[in-house]
Scaffold this motif. Structure first.
Motif, mmCIF file in Angstrom:
data_model
loop_
_atom_site.group_PDB
_atom_site.id
_atom_site.type_symbol
_atom_site.label_atom_id
_atom_site.label_comp_id
_atom_site.label_asym_id
_atom_site.label_seq_id
_atom_site.Cartn_x
_atom_site.Cartn_y
_atom_site.Cartn_z
ATOM 1 N N GLY A 146 0.800 -1.213 0.000
ATOM 2 C CA GLY A 146 0.000 0.000 0.000
ATOM 3 C C GLY A 146 0.836 1.268 0.000
ATOM 4 O O GLY A 146 1.991 1.290 -0.411
ATOM 5 N N ASP A 147 0.244 2.350 0.497
ATOM 6 C CA ASP A 147 0.915 3.645 0.465
ATOM 7 C C ASP A 147 2.252 3.669 1.206
ATOM 8 O O ASP A 147 3.179 4.365 0.767
ATOM 9 N N PRO A 148 2.417 2.920 2.324
ATOM 10 C CA PRO A 148 3.748 2.901 2.956
ATOM 11 C C PRO A 148 4.854 2.436 2.010
ATOM 12 O O PRO A 148 6.005 2.872 2.139
ATOM 13 N N ALA A 149 4.525 1.592 1.032
ATOM 14 C CA ALA A 149 5.533 1.126 0.076
ATOM 15 C C ALA A 149 5.984 2.245 -0.853
ATOM 16 O O ALA A 149 7.087 2.193 -1.408
ATOM 17 N N LEU A 150 5.142 3.260 -1.025
ATOM 18 C CA LEU A 150 5.492 4.378 -1.896
ATOM 19 C C LEU A 150 6.385 5.391 -1.182
ATOM 20 O O LEU A 150 6.989 6.246 -1.829
ATOM 21 N N LYS A 151 6.458 5.294 0.141
ATOM 22 C CA LYS A 151 7.214 6.269 0.935
ATOM 23 C C LYS A 151 8.574 5.750 1.377
ATOM 24 O O LYS A 151 9.272 6.398 2.158
ATOM 25 N N LEU A 152 8.961 4.566 0.902
ATOM 26 C CA LEU A 152 10.195 3.944 1.369
ATOM 27 C C LEU A 152 11.417 4.756 0.946
ATOM 28 O O LEU A 152 11.446 5.328 -0.146
ATOM 29 N N PRO A 153 12.449 4.793 1.797
ATOM 30 C CA PRO A 153 13.696 5.473 1.423
ATOM 31 C C PRO A 153 14.279 4.887 0.149
ATOM 32 O O PRO A 153 14.212 3.673 -0.083
ATOM 33 N N ARG A 154 14.855 5.737 -0.666
ATOM 34 C CA ARG A 154 15.357 5.293 -1.969
ATOM 35 C C ARG A 154 16.605 4.427 -1.846
ATOM 36 O O ARG A 154 17.001 3.764 -2.804
ATOM 37 N N ASN A 155 17.228 4.437 -0.672
ATOM 38 C CA ASN A 155 18.453 3.635 -0.531
ATOM 39 C C ASN A 155 18.174 2.155 -0.280
ATOM 40 O O ASN A 155 19.084 1.331 -0.308
ATOM 41 N N LEU A 156 16.900 1.815 -0.019
ATOM 42 C CA LEU A 156 16.561 0.408 0.184
ATOM 43 C C LEU A 156 16.472 -0.313 -1.158
ATOM 44 O O LEU A 156 16.105 0.270 -2.183
ATOM 45 N N LYS A 157 16.762 -1.600 -1.145
ATOM 46 C CA LYS A 157 16.655 -2.427 -2.334
ATOM 47 C C LYS A 157 15.237 -2.991 -2.399
ATOM 48 O O LYS A 157 14.788 -3.639 -1.449
ATOM 49 N N LYS A 158 14.545 -2.730 -3.499
ATOM 50 C CA LYS A 158 13.134 -3.083 -3.599
ATOM 51 C C LYS A 158 12.913 -4.155 -4.660
ATOM 52 O O LYS A 158 13.525 -4.121 -5.725
ATOM 53 N N PHE A 159 11.999 -5.067 -4.347
ATOM 54 C CA PHE A 159 11.626 -6.139 -5.269
ATOM 55 C C PHE A 159 10.101 -6.124 -5.394
ATOM 56 O O PHE A 159 9.397 -6.430 -4.433
ATOM 57 N N ASP A 160 9.614 -5.750 -6.562
ATOM 58 C CA ASP A 160 8.182 -5.658 -6.822
ATOM 59 C C ASP A 160 7.598 -7.075 -6.924
ATOM 60 O O ASP A 160 8.025 -7.876 -7.757
ATOM 61 N N LEU A 161 6.617 -7.386 -6.079
ATOM 62 C CA LEU A 161 6.089 -8.757 -6.052
ATOM 63 C C LEU A 161 5.360 -9.131 -7.341
ATOM 64 O O LEU A 161 5.445 -10.274 -7.800
ATOM 65 N N ALA A 162 4.647 -8.191 -7.934
ATOM 66 C CA ALA A 162 3.987 -8.490 -9.202
ATOM 67 C C ALA A 162 5.008 -8.747 -10.300
ATOM 68 O O ALA A 162 4.810 -9.606 -11.164
ATOM 69 N N GLU A 163 6.120 -8.009 -10.261
ATOM 70 C CA GLU A 163 7.185 -8.198 -11.243
ATOM 71 C C GLU A 163 7.851 -9.563 -11.069
ATOM 72 O O GLU A 163 8.152 -10.254 -12.048
ATOM 73 N N LEU A 164 8.059 -9.969 -9.819
ATOM 74 C CA LEU A 164 8.613 -11.297 -9.557
ATOM 75 C C LEU A 164 7.655 -12.388 -10.044
ATOM 76 O O LEU A 164 8.072 -13.370 -10.663
ATOM 77 N N TRP A 165 6.380 -12.204 -9.763
ATOM 78 C CA TRP A 165 5.369 -13.167 -10.213
ATOM 79 C C TRP A 165 5.392 -13.291 -11.728
ATOM 80 O O TRP A 165 5.389 -14.393 -12.281
ATOM 81 N N HIS A 166 5.424 -12.165 -12.425
ATOM 82 C CA HIS A 166 5.431 -12.175 -13.888
ATOM 83 C C HIS A 166 6.707 -12.811 -14.426
ATOM 84 O O HIS A 166 6.681 -13.552 -15.418
ATOM 85 N N LYS A 167 7.822 -12.537 -13.766
ATOM 86 C CA LYS A 167 9.104 -13.104 -14.203
ATOM 87 C C LYS A 167 9.072 -14.634 -14.169
ATOM 88 O O LYS A 167 9.548 -15.296 -15.100
ATOM 89 N N PHE A 168 8.484 -15.194 -13.133
ATOM 90 C CA PHE A 168 8.508 -16.648 -12.971
ATOM 91 C C PHE A 168 7.326 -17.366 -13.628
ATOM 92 O O PHE A 168 7.414 -18.563 -13.921
ATOM 93 N N THR A 169 6.211 -16.656 -13.855
ATOM 94 C CA THR A 169 5.017 -17.325 -14.396
ATOM 95 C C THR A 169 4.599 -16.818 -15.769
ATOM 96 O O THR A 169 3.875 -17.521 -16.491
ATOM 97 N N GLY A 170 5.002 -15.602 -16.118
ATOM 98 C CA GLY A 170 4.548 -14.987 -17.361
ATOM 99 C C GLY A 170 3.154 -14.399 -17.281
ATOM 100 O O GLY A 170 2.630 -13.879 -18.267
ATOM 101 N N HIS A 171 2.534 -14.437 -16.085
ATOM 102 C CA HIS A 171 1.160 -13.962 -15.918
ATOM 103 C C HIS A 171 1.105 -12.634 -15.168
ATOM 104 O O HIS A 171 2.023 -12.281 -14.416
ATOM 105 N N GLY A 172 0.003 -11.932 -15.365
ATOM 106 C CA GLY A 172 -0.310 -10.796 -14.511
ATOM 107 C C GLY A 172 -0.825 -11.297 -13.167
ATOM 108 O O GLY A 172 -0.987 -12.504 -12.948
ATOM 109 N N PHE A 173 -1.100 -10.340 -12.261
ATOM 110 C CA PHE A 173 -1.541 -10.729 -10.916
ATOM 111 C C PHE A 173 -2.681 -9.835 -10.456
ATOM 112 O O PHE A 173 -2.677 -8.625 -10.686
#
Length: 261
Positions: A146-173
């Motif tokens: 949610g919105d807290p994910a949009l406020k995260l410090p830019r120095n953190l390493k982020k992994f988008d869960l929908a992007e990971l899902w698409h990478k491994f399955t080829g599907h949307g979520f």
């Protein structure tokens, strides 16, 4: 006549779906309950305290006799931006412990599927309130939604869960859909969605100060979200349910049933 009660998360990613009920053509026609935790809407629907709720999709498998409202969702074709795993500077393959934001069971189950099914190992899990600092002081990795994910410090390493899902399955979520126990639902959620999407400028203005993104960044975030269900996303939903059952994250895997069918 009974006034229909609706419930939804107050996160900005749901705003186009509820705008009509607050400001638009549906204003005053229904009672709308908003809460920051998506799980709260599922709870209200399961307790019959609302007629229709915008609910994390995993709740479909948990709430008895519930049906889906077709074609309207909060989802992603490839990326979502507001459902992320974060580390201080670590790849997911190095993670030993994950701190989970328990306010959405769908994202928690998806996180476990990513590690178990796609990365092939099981870290330790803990559940905390959605505070990134506290979560990352206790674990290597944190699930933020949610919105807290949009406020995260830019120095953190982020992994988008929908992007990971698409990478491994080829599907949307699909993260959330309207659900109901009503046999028929006269509320036109498609038209409500379409009206909301015509007012993204106002939505951005309403949330911008709290979110901390620039107007252009916030607009792009909302435009990147899929509010309609395409075939890839529907296939992704069915696969998600199958994997959740395989990993014992849900007790059953009932096929999607829609209102009016």
């Amino acid at each position: 006549m009974h006034t229909k009660k609706l419930s939804a998360s107050s996160y900005s990613n749901t705003a186009p779906l509820v705008w009509s009920f607050i400001y638009g053509q549906n204003k005053g026609k229904y009672e709308l309950i908003l809460d920051t935790a998506p799980s709260r809407s599922a709870q209200l629907l399961s307790q019959n305290k609302v007629d229709v709720a915008l609910v994390p999709v995993i709740a479909y498998q948990e709430i008895k006799d519930v049906k889906l409202i077709p074609d309207v969702c909060v989802g992603a074709k490839k990326t979502i931006g507001s459902v992320v795993l974060v580390t201080k500077d670590m790849d997911l393959t190095e993670v030993k412990k994950v701190s989970l934001d328990a306010s959405s069971k769908t994202s928690v189950a998806l996180t476990k599927i990513v590690f178990r099914e796609f990365l092939g190992f099981e870290p330790k899990w803990e559940k905390l309130e959605p505070n990134p600092d506290a979560m990352l002081s206790s674990a290597d990795c944190a699930l933020i939604i949610g919105d807290p994910a949009l406020k995260l410090p830019r120095n953190l390493k982020k992994f988008d869960l929908a992007e990971l899902w698409h990478k491994f399955t080829g599907h949307g979520f699909i993260f959330a859909m309207w659900m109901t126990r009503l046999a028929k639902c006269e509320i036109d959620f498609k038209s409500a969605r379409d009206e909301g999407l015509l007012h993204l400028d106002q939505i951005v203005a309403n949330y911008k100060e709290d979110i901390g993104l620039s107007t252009d960044e916030f607009m792009q975030y909302l435009k990147n979200i899929a509010y309609s269900v395409d075939d890839s996303m529907y296939d992704g939903l069915k696969l998600y349910f199958k994997l959740a059952k395989n990993h014992r994250l849900i007790d059953q895997n009932k096929p999607p049933v829609f209102v009016g069918t």
